[in-house]
Design an enzyme around this catalytic site. Structure first.
Site, PDB file in Angstrom:
ATOM      1  CG  ASP A  77      -7.099   0.905 -23.983  1.00 23.88           C
ATOM      2  OD1 ASP A  77      -6.857  -0.026 -24.957  1.00 23.88           O
ATOM      3  OD2 ASP A  77      -7.227   2.114 -24.287  1.00 23.88           O
ATOM      4  CD  GLU A 114      -6.980  -8.260 -27.598  1.00 18.33           C
ATOM      5  OE1 GLU A 114      -7.837  -8.147 -28.351  1.00 18.33           O
ATOM      6  OE2 GLU A 114      -6.088  -9.134 -27.617  1.00 18.33           O
ATOM      7  CD1 TRP A 115      -8.215  -1.461 -29.016  1.00 15.00           C
ATOM      8  CD2 TRP A 115      -6.157  -2.066 -29.424  1.00 15.00           C
ATOM      9  NE1 TRP A 115      -7.688  -0.761 -28.213  1.00 15.00           N
ATOM     10  CE2 TRP A 115      -6.245  -0.981 -28.498  1.00 15.00           C
ATOM     11  CE3 TRP A 115      -4.721  -2.490 -29.551  1.00 15.00           C
ATOM     12  CZ2 TRP A 115      -5.074  -0.444 -27.718  1.00 15.00           C
ATOM     13  CZ3 TRP A 115      -3.643  -1.985 -29.116  1.00 15.00           C
ATOM     14  CH2 TRP A 115      -3.867  -0.749 -27.987  1.00 15.00           C
ATOM     15  N   GLY A 116      -9.337  -6.643 -30.504  1.00 19.82           N
ATOM     16  CA  GLY A 116      -9.365  -7.947 -31.206  1.00 19.82           C
ATOM     17  C   GLY A 116      -7.959  -8.532 -31.625  1.00 19.82           C
ATOM     18  CG  ASP A 135      -9.789   3.335 -30.681  1.00 27.26           C
ATOM     19  OD1 ASP A 135      -9.888   2.299 -30.254  1.00 27.26           O
ATOM     20  OD2 ASP A 135      -9.135   4.214 -30.371  1.00 27.26           O
TER      21      ASP A 135
HETATM   22  C1  GLA Z   1      -7.703   3.305 -27.159  1.00 28.38           C
HETATM   23  C2  GLA Z   1      -9.173   2.847 -27.145  1.00 28.38           C
HETATM   24  C3  GLA Z   1     -10.232   3.978 -27.107  1.00 28.38           C
HETATM   25  C4  GLA Z   1      -9.901   4.833 -25.952  1.00 28.38           C
HETATM   26  C5  GLA Z   1      -8.442   5.411 -26.133  1.00 28.38           C
HETATM   27  C6  GLA Z   1      -8.201   6.205 -24.855  1.00 28.38           C
HETATM   28  O1  GLA Z   1      -7.501   3.990 -28.321  1.00 28.38           O
HETATM   29  O2  GLA Z   1      -9.221   1.655 -28.257  1.00 28.38           O
HETATM   30  O3  GLA Z   1     -11.261   3.411 -26.838  1.00 28.38           O
HETATM   31  O4  GLA Z   1      -9.962   4.362 -24.386  1.00 28.38           O
HETATM   32  O5  GLA Z   1      -7.512   4.259 -26.173  1.00 28.38           O
HETATM   33  O6  GLA Z   1      -6.749   6.863 -24.892  1.00 28.38           O
END
Ligand code: GLA
Length: 407
Positions: free
Chosen positions: A153, A186-188, A208
């Site tokens: 993450d 890393e969410w893009g 998320d």
């Molecule tokens: C981030 C990630 C999620 C999850 C949480 C855990 O938000 O994007 O998918 O793993 O952390 O804390």
């Protein structure tokens, strides 16, 4: 006379091939089709312990999920205890009293694989110890435990460069010597689709997911996204995905409270996207509808098609999208998505709507070839492309078809 290899060739091998080998940045071929499994976060958040993981592994087998292709049992955030005086990370002794090696043995004995979670920063998103500065040590620890999958993450990374930070962990995993799937999370933010392929096997493309079909939840400094919002964010990314390197639109919310239609649409679309299929519900207690969705082998086969082509919306009418995904043997998956809340009727003339895909270099001319239509949720053949399709599609639902060329 004994033949020896020319000196130049030997020198070439040492100078060129050897560095290539030691520089390997990822274990190849661990994800030739999108990874399938389960992850604790969407349903359990921080509430994880070894009993839960045992029960989930048991349920993977008894529910038919393993038989349908799911293999990874992934523990997300909050498994961590503290680092010892030498820097080694240990699991929380109260939640995981038997330790991770014993847990991996349990999961492996069921024919499944164990995944774990860490973070490139000082701390994970839930404030547990991150891997920054401990990458090689953590990778060795995970390998010694028998871990098979790492979700890595991006919280608390301040001045880090994303590609560099993930590369460090990629190298560390290779150096540790155990084949471990690397899931880049890393969410893009820094376009991982442009650099993730050489480092990891999949990369999150968005923030998320939230357990709703069509909504945005604003948390102030960040947002989480409904199924439709995430779907829309995938549309420009398909050229980056393929065997061993997948766009990851996040773990699924099937079985977490949306309607059956919405769950079916969510699952179908993730399959059209060739997305990793990581269930995020309580699979120990799922009802028949949820189980039937998650284990529909014909729909899963669309996701797992060996060509690994991410699907695309090839026709868009108002609130109605027609998605296409080229498959092996000249077959084609088609998914009609009704984004409206109410049912609507469609009449779709195949002959007026040929499919052409520049990226996969495939085309489907329904005027030239007739295709048998198989409805993948009804699990039966329902006609051919020789006549226009007439159907009623419920609100927030799909009609998912496979087109098979007539011999
Ligand atoms: C981030 C990630 C999620 C999850 C949480 C855990 O938000 O994007 O998918 O793993 O952390 O804390």
């Amino acid at each position: 006379m004994k033949k020896t290899l020319p000196k130049k060739l030997i020198l070439y091998a040492i100078l060129v091939l050897l560095p290539l080998q030691t520089d390997a940045q990822k274990f190849d071929s661990l994800a030739l089709t999108p990874p399938m499994g389960w992850n604790s976060w969407n349903h359990f958040a921080c509430d994880v312990n070894e009993e839960l993981i045992h029960e989930v592994a048991d349920a993977m087998v008894s529910s038919g999920m393993k038989d349908a292709g799911y293999v990874y049992v992934n523990i997300d955030d909050c498994w961590h205890g503290t680092r010892d005086s030498q820097g080694f990370i240990h699991p929380d002794p109260e939640r995981f009293p038997s330790g991770m090696k014993a847990l991996a043995d349990y999961v492996h004995a069921k024919g499944l694989k164990l995944g774990i979670y860490s973070d490139a920063g000082w701390k994970t998103c839930a404030g547990r110890p991150g891997s920054r500065g401990y990458e090689y040590q953590d990778a060795q620890t995970y390998a010694s435990w028998g871990i098979d999958y790492l979700k890595y993450d991006w919280c608390n990374t301040e001045a880090l460069n994303a590609e560099g930070a993930f590369l460090t962990m990629g190298h560390a995993l290779v150096a540790a010597g155990r084949p471990i799937v690397l899931s880049i999370c890393e969410w893009g933010t820094y376009k991982p689709w442009e650099w993730g392929k050489k480092i990891g096997h999949l990369w999150r493309t968005t923030g998320d997911i939230y357990n709703c079909f069509d909504c945005v939840i604003n948390h102030g400094t960040w947002k989480s996204w409904g199924v439709m919002q995430i779907l829309d964010m995938q549309k420009e990314l398909r050229m980056h995905a393929g065997p061993d390197h997948w766009n990851d639109p996040d773990m699924m919310e099937v079985g977490n409270g949306m309607s059956v239609s919405e769950d079916r649409a969510h699952f179908s679309l993730w399959c059209m996207l060739a997305a990793p299929l990581i269930a995020g519900n309580d699979i120990r207690n799922m009802n028949k509808e949820t189980r039937d969705i998650l284990t529909n082998k014909e729909v899963i086969a669309v996701d797992q098609d060996p060509l690994g082509i991410q699907g695309f919306a090839y026709r868009t009418y108002k609130d109605m999208e027609v998605w296409a995904k080229p498959l092996v043997n000249g077959q084609l998956a088609i998914c009609f998505l009704n984004r409206r809340e109410n049912a609507r009727e469609i009449i779709f003339n195949w002959q007026d709507n040929p499919v052409g895909d520049d990226i996969s270099k495939t085309s489907y001319d329904f005027g030239k070839t007739e295709y048998i239509i198989r409805d993948l949720w009804l699990k039966k053949e329902t006609g051919t492309t020789g006549t226009p399709l007439k159907a009623v599609i419920a609100g927030h639902d799909v009609l998912m078809l496979k087109l098979i060329p007539e011999k």
